[in-house]
Design a protein around this motif. Structure first.
Motif, PDB file in Angstrom:
ATOM      1  N   THR A   9       0.835  -1.203   0.000  1.00 35.64           N
ATOM      2  CA  THR A   9       0.000   0.000   0.000  1.00 35.64           C
ATOM      3  C   THR A   9       0.869   1.251   0.000  1.00 35.64           C
ATOM      4  O   THR A   9       0.605   2.225  -0.716  1.00 35.64           O
ATOM      5  N   LEU A  10       1.911   1.222   0.793  1.00 38.53           N
ATOM      6  CA  LEU A  10       2.796   2.384   0.912  1.00 38.53           C
ATOM      7  C   LEU A  10       3.454   2.723  -0.419  1.00 38.53           C
ATOM      8  O   LEU A  10       3.584   3.891  -0.784  1.00 38.53           O
ATOM      9  N   LEU A  11       3.859   1.690  -1.159  1.00 42.53           N
ATOM     10  CA  LEU A  11       4.588   1.903  -2.410  1.00 42.53           C
ATOM     11  C   LEU A  11       3.708   1.802  -3.650  1.00 42.53           C
ATOM     12  O   LEU A  11       4.187   1.903  -4.778  1.00 42.53           O
ATOM     13  N   GLY A  12       2.407   1.550  -3.439  1.00 47.96           N
ATOM     14  CA  GLY A  12       1.480   1.542  -4.562  1.00 47.96           C
ATOM     15  C   GLY A  12       1.516   0.287  -5.399  1.00 47.96           C
ATOM     16  O   GLY A  12       1.158   0.315  -6.581  1.00 47.96           O
ATOM     17  N   SER A  13       1.911  -0.850  -4.843  1.00 49.03           N
ATOM     18  CA  SER A  13       1.932  -2.112  -5.587  1.00 49.03           C
ATOM     19  C   SER A  13       0.832  -3.038  -5.077  1.00 49.03           C
ATOM     20  O   SER A  13       0.163  -2.752  -4.084  1.00 49.03           O
ATOM     21  N   ALA A  14       0.668  -4.175  -5.759  1.00 46.75           N
ATOM     22  CA  ALA A  14      -0.406  -5.101  -5.409  1.00 46.75           C
ATOM     23  C   ALA A  14      -0.057  -5.885  -4.143  1.00 46.75           C
ATOM     24  O   ALA A  14       1.091  -6.257  -3.917  1.00 46.75           O
ATOM     25  N   ILE A  15      -1.086  -6.160  -3.340  1.00 44.27           N
ATOM     26  CA  ILE A  15      -0.921  -6.939  -2.120  1.00 44.27           C
ATOM     27  C   ILE A  15      -0.956  -8.423  -2.456  1.00 44.27           C
ATOM     28  O   ILE A  15      -1.820  -8.890  -3.190  1.00 44.27           O
ATOM     29  N   LYS A  16      -0.013  -9.195  -1.907  1.00 43.22           N
ATOM     30  CA  LYS A  16       0.004 -10.636  -2.082  1.00 43.22           C
ATOM     31  C   LYS A  16      -0.633 -11.270  -0.850  1.00 43.22           C
ATOM     32  O   LYS A  16      -0.067 -11.249   0.244  1.00 43.22           O
ATOM     33  N   PRO A  17      -1.834 -11.839  -0.976  1.00 44.82           N
ATOM     34  CA  PRO A  17      -2.514 -12.392   0.200  1.00 44.82           C
ATOM     35  C   PRO A  17      -1.887 -13.708   0.648  1.00 44.82           C
ATOM     36  O   PRO A  17      -1.125 -14.355  -0.081  1.00 44.82           O
ATOM     37  N   LEU A  18      -2.213 -14.128   1.872  1.00 47.01           N
ATOM     38  CA  LEU A  18      -1.838 -15.451   2.361  1.00 47.01           C
ATOM     39  C   LEU A  18      -2.616 -16.511   1.589  1.00 47.01           C
ATOM     40  O   LEU A  18      -3.636 -16.201   0.961  1.00 47.01           O
ATOM     41  N   GLN A  19      -2.169 -17.748   1.643  1.00 47.04           N
ATOM     42  CA  GLN A  19      -2.887 -18.821   0.972  1.00 47.04           C
ATOM     43  C   GLN A  19      -4.025 -19.318   1.853  1.00 47.04           C
ATOM     44  O   GLN A  19      -3.938 -19.309   3.086  1.00 47.04           O
ATOM     45  N   ALA A  20      -5.090 -19.753   1.228  1.00 45.03           N
ATOM     46  CA  ALA A  20      -6.263 -20.213   1.964  1.00 45.03           C
ATOM     47  C   ALA A  20      -5.998 -21.555   2.635  1.00 45.03           C
ATOM     48  O   ALA A  20      -5.220 -22.376   2.141  1.00 45.03           O
ATOM     49  N   ASN A  21      -6.659 -21.758   3.780  1.00 44.85           N
ATOM     50  CA  ASN A  21      -6.600 -23.032   4.510  1.00 44.85           C
ATOM     51  C   ASN A  21      -5.155 -23.482   4.746  1.00 44.85           C
ATOM     52  O   ASN A  21      -4.803 -24.631   4.572  1.00 44.85           O
ATOM     53  N   ARG A  22      -4.338 -22.531   5.192  1.00 52.74           N
ATOM     54  CA  ARG A  22      -2.916 -22.781   5.399  1.00 52.74           C
ATOM     55  C   ARG A  22      -2.529 -22.389   6.821  1.00 52.74           C
ATOM     56  O   ARG A  22      -3.103 -21.479   7.406  1.00 52.74           O
ATOM     57  N   ARG A  23      -1.558 -23.088   7.368  1.00 57.25           N
ATOM     58  CA  ARG A  23      -1.082 -22.824   8.720  1.00 57.25           C
ATOM     59  C   ARG A  23       0.121 -21.880   8.660  1.00 57.25           C
ATOM     60  O   ARG A  23       1.062 -22.114   7.898  1.00 57.25           O
ATOM     61  N   TYR A  24       0.092 -20.819   9.484  1.00 58.71           N
ATOM     62  CA  TYR A  24       1.170 -19.836   9.524  1.00 58.71           C
ATOM     63  C   TYR A  24       1.590 -19.592  10.973  1.00 58.71           C
ATOM     64  O   TYR A  24       0.822 -19.809  11.916  1.00 58.71           O
ATOM     65  N   SER A  25       2.828 -19.124  11.118  1.00 62.72           N
ATOM     66  CA  SER A  25       3.313 -18.629  12.406  1.00 62.72           C
ATOM     67  C   SER A  25       3.671 -17.167  12.244  1.00 62.72           C
ATOM     68  O   SER A  25       4.300 -16.785  11.248  1.00 62.72           O
ATOM     69  N   TRP A  26       3.280 -16.357  13.240  1.00 61.93           N
ATOM     70  CA  TRP A  26       3.762 -14.979  13.194  1.00 61.93           C
ATOM     71  C   TRP A  26       4.379 -14.628  14.537  1.00 61.93           C
ATOM     72  O   TRP A  26       3.967 -15.106  15.588  1.00 61.93           O
TER      73      TRP A  26
END
Length: 685
Positions: free
Chosen positions: A611-628
């Motif tokens: 958003t800051l640089l005006g490019s497209a957002i790459k979403p997370l994958q559906a039904n996937r396990r993530y750690s943050w």
């Protein structure tokens, strides 16, 4: 299950033959007694514990049985080797319990052996008021990790040095780990610390002198095994009778109080036998200690000597747990000081010996000048790292753990004429200042080519440091004169513990472009800025690319009217910082990442940089396990928190949350602090 003994069967057969008029009797003519030995395991127990008794017995014909007793009470009989019995130690037992094994042969010949176990009930020794009164006070800061958390509710017993027949004083450590014995005669004393579930700790040779409060720093640790013995190891201390030109030891003699050393202190330590079992040691630690005219303790530790656990033989030599020759650089010291030697076994039982010695500096003493550019920076860790028996950190403070202050200064390239440096600390700029550390040429870096000064550094790791306090430091140069530097100020931050809010831990049905929110818990504790690396990782691929792996800086800033506000920056490309958000800023400024000071919540949209640089957002994958997680983070404070950070208003305090990399980012030595919170979550289908 044991089978019937053939010898028992023969004994019965012999009885039947005799009863029926037979002439064969196995007992006839056998007058040789069996031999027997007995062991008890474990050899050190608590009341109510189980003890296993094992007997080894033999006989010229055969052992008929082994009977096990406590006193005259039969515990069990066993006719099959190995001969064993189990028993429970009485809940009221204390001291030692003796067991007997009686071996019998078929002819009725017997022999017996005994074994004892120590029952550790941490029973209080008798305290008798035989010490009398005097002008001195002896106190202790009892800490669980050399620096940091005090050991509360540990009972300290005071003895006249070398006499453990009766304790002459008793005290209990408070919530800070402090205890004192006031109004005692001058002299040397031993202290023993007892706490249920903790390893033993003993300190030998504490000195009470004059009307001051001699304040000692002593460690006590939780037991590795609460059922193991809390008895401390015993050490033998020696010094060389002489050294050859190549540094080879010509012989050894006992290290005694009052010995004089020139420039360096040479010493070694090794274990001596404790009761019937050799003590397996973890390490030895050597340090030089000063106790100033106000009774304040300061020390510099030599590198720890780790021991090979394969060597369990007590004593000296190559096949024993011997520290060998240890040389301590005594620059910065002169006159009457102390040598401290401590030993730690594998149950974390600790013993320390404090030996008064004299240091003679043979180099010529000359005039000195005041140290320049003095700075003091405090470091607080959210995870308490124990350098005594934790992972080795060669460049980190050798006795610091959760909190220490690094003091540095400029000194001349040529330190000829200097005896050393005294590091002084006060709670206010006006003082009084007390010595908390000392340093010599060994603490000064090699000068750069053509330089007229070089940088020196030492850590204040005294047990009296506290968080959330201002401290003021001076460095005094010592030679034929004694001159102090200007004052440097620091502030000790509390532990930095940010809290992950959303996505919640083990959350499900999480948006593919979630907002990551964090409660900072930094500015309320006095920090003026926070640096953190946020990371979201795909648990299947292990990749974080394209999701969130960015560094943010949130800092307290000031507008032209000197109105405090908060600013968020991000280094999206190397070290180029991009403005993200300023609290109360104009409406047209980018506000993708926000910090709400009232709620103390930082909100970071997924792929905010797009958003800051005006490019497209790459979403997370559906039904996937993530750690943050917050991969690396620290809070910091500038010298004057009412003013913006600048070259003249530098950072003087850090509180480190997590820094898993070995690079020297914040803390000296690049401490690998692994503490970090992780939230796993699953995206929606």
């Amino acid at each position: 299950m044991k089978r019937s003994s053939p010898l028992a069967f023969l004994a019965l057969t012999g009885f039947l033959l005799t009863a029926c008029g037979g002439s064969e009797t196995p007992q006839t003519g056998d007058t040789t007694k069996p031999t027997v030995s007995l062991t008890a395991s474990p050899s050190s127990v608590q009341p109510g514990d189980t003890v296993t008794l094992t007997a080894s017995a033999s006989d010229n014909v055969g052992v008929f049985k082994v009977s096990f007793y406590q006193g005259t009470t039969l515990i069990n009989e066993d006719s099959i080797a190995p001969y064993t019995a189990t028993t429970t130690v009485d809940s009221a037992a204390s001291g030692t319990v003796t067991y007997r094994a009686v071996a019998s042969d078929a002819a009725g010949n017997t022999a017996e052996a005994t074994a004892t176990v120590s029952v550790n009930v941490n029973t209080a020794p008798t305290v008798v008021s035989v010490i009398g009164t005097g002008p001195s006070t002896l106190s202790v800061d009892l800490v669980r990790s050399d620096r940091g958390v005090g050991v509360t509710d540990s009972t300290a017993y005071l003895y006249k040095s070398g006499d453990r027949s009766v304790a002459v004083g008793k005290a209990t450590t408070n919530t800070q780990g402090y205890a004192e014995f006031a109004g005692i005669p001058e002299g040397r004393y031993d202290l023993v610390f007892i706490k249920t579930g903790w390893a033993g700790s003993a300190f030998n040779g504490a000195v009470a002198q004059g009307t001051v409060n001699n304040r000692l720093k002593v460690a006590q640790y939780e037991s590795a095994d609460p059922k193991a013995t809390p008895d401390v190891p015993q050490l033998k201390l020696e010094t060389p009778t002489g050294l050859t030109a190549s540094g080879e030891v010509q012989g050894w003699k006992d290290l005694t109080a009052g010995m004089a050393f020139n420039n360096v202190v040479n010493v070694r330590a090794y274990t001596v036998k404790n009761s019937e079992t050799p003590r397996v040691m973890r390490s030895f630690q050597f340090s030089l200690v000063t106790i100033d005219e106000n009774g304040n303790w300061a020390d510099v530790q030599a590198p720890r000597v780790n021991l090979d656990p394969g060597y369990v033989k007590p004593g000296e030599g190559e096949d024993a747990q011997d520290s060998k020759l240890v040389t301590l650089n005594a620059t910065g010291l002169k006159g009457d000081v102390y040598l401290q030697v401590s030993g730690l076994d594998f149950n974390y039982n600790r013993v320390a010996y404090l030996v008064p010695i004299t240091i003679n500096q043979t180099a010529a003493v000359g005039a000195v000048t005041a140290p320049g550019k003095v700075s003091a920076v405090s470091y607080t860790l959210s995870e308490r790292i124990n350098f005594r028996y934790g992972a080795a950190q060669p460049d980190a403070p050798t006795s610091g753990t959760n909190l220490w202050v690094t003091t540095s200064w400029d000194a001349p390239v040529d330190l000829g004429g200097y005896t050393g440096f005294r590091i002084l600390r006060a709670d206010s700029e006006a003082g009084p200042y007390k010595q908390v550390a000392f340093a010599g040429s060994a603490q000064c870096a090699a000068p750069a080519k053509g330089a007229t000064t070089r940088r020196c550094q030492i850590n204040d790791t005294t047990a009296t440091l506290q968080t959330d306090k201002d401290y003021f430091y001076k460095v005094g140069a010592v030679g034929s004169n004694d001159v102090s530097s200007a004052v440097a100020r620091t502030y000790t931050l509390s532990e930095f513990r940010p809290k992950l809010l959303t996505p919640v831990k083990d959350g499900s049905e999480v948006s593919l472009t979630p907002d990551y929110t964090i409660k900072l818990n930094a500015f309320q504790m006095g920090a003026t800025g926070v640096r953190m690396d946020l990371q979201v990782t795909d648990l299947i691929t292990g990749s974080s690319y394209g999701y969130l792996a960015k560094r943010l800086i949130i800092r307290k800033d000031f507008d032209t009217a000197k109105k405090a506000e908060y600013q968020v920056l991000s280094n999206l490309i190397e070290n180029n910082f991009y403005f993200v958000y300023r609290e109360n800023g104009p409406a047209d400024e980018n506000d993708t990442v926000t910090y709400n000071a009232a709620s103390d919540i930082l909100s970071v949209p997924h792929q905010f940089e797009a958003t800051l640089l005006g490019s497209a957002i790459k979403p997370l994958q559906a039904n996937r396990r993530y750690s943050w997680l917050i991969n690396k983070a620290n809070a910091y404070r500038v010298a004057d928190p009412s003013q913006p950070a600048s070259a003249t208003n530098p950072i003087v305090a850090y509180s480190v949350y997590s820094d898993p990399d070995s690079a020297r980012l914040i803390t000296p030595g690049g401490i690998r602090q692994q503490y970090t919170e992780v939230n796993d979550f699953t995206t929606r289908k």
